[in-house]
Design an enzyme around this catalytic site. Sequence first.
Site, PDB file in Angstrom:
ATOM      1  N   ASN A   1       0.801  -1.237   0.000  1.00 40.46           N
ATOM      2  CA  ASN A   1       0.000   0.000   0.000  1.00 40.46           C
ATOM      3  C   ASN A   1       0.831   1.283   0.000  1.00 40.46           C
ATOM      4  OD1 ASN A   1       0.862  -0.272   2.602  1.00 40.46           O
ATOM      5  ND2 ASN A   1      -1.143   0.001   3.557  1.00 40.46           N
TER       6      ASN A   1
ATOM      7  N   ASN B   1      -4.537  -1.613  -3.839  1.00 39.69           N
ATOM      8  CA  ASN B   1      -3.834  -0.632  -3.004  1.00 39.69           C
ATOM      9  C   ASN B   1      -2.481  -0.202  -3.561  1.00 39.69           C
ATOM     10  OD1 ASN B   1      -5.873  -0.378  -1.144  1.00 39.69           O
ATOM     11  ND2 ASN B   1      -5.121  -2.026   0.154  1.00 39.69           N
TER      12      ASN B   1
END
Length: 197
Positions: free
Chosen positions: A73, A119
Amino acid sequence: MFKGQNESWLIVGLGNPGKNYERTRHNCGFRAIDILADKLGCKIDKSKFQGLYGQTVYKGKKLFLLKPQTYMNLSGRSVLQLSAYYSIPPQRIIVMFDDISLAPGRLRIRAEGSAGGHNGIKSIIAELGSQEFPRVKIGVGEKPHPEQELADWVLSTFSASEEKALAFSLDCAADAALMLTEKSVGETANRYNGAHP
């Protein structure tokens, strides 16, 4: 697309660092870029830009192969640092990553677009301030049960039959990424979007 000699391209494989993530669905980008590095005889062993990267030349173009080491992420931080340092525009940043909307063995090449819930891509878009970078999406299969947590699914491993199909698409993903440095996204998509084992 920017063309010409001596131009630089960045090819990114997304994944999570660490032994326990190696064979998970989320790490297909790492696996594809390792295959590409093998094909090019390029070692991804330099540690900088919050990632591991290698550098080689392919048909007169400088290629950087990058595996961000930030966890998924935050992948965009690593991508931004390397691309800014070497002045590589988004249109010459190719990202290989897992896609749950495609079955194992399938690929989809795209010129640009939203993160689609991924992500790693979300982070890259946020850091670059652009959605205009080509992608090689590698099918990892849909969740078998709607109520299953997405995180649990993408951090699971493949069955033996899925691995067989995946081997085909990882090899194709590496070839598709290279083709994108020479040909248009449309031509590359025509060649690989319908391919299957």
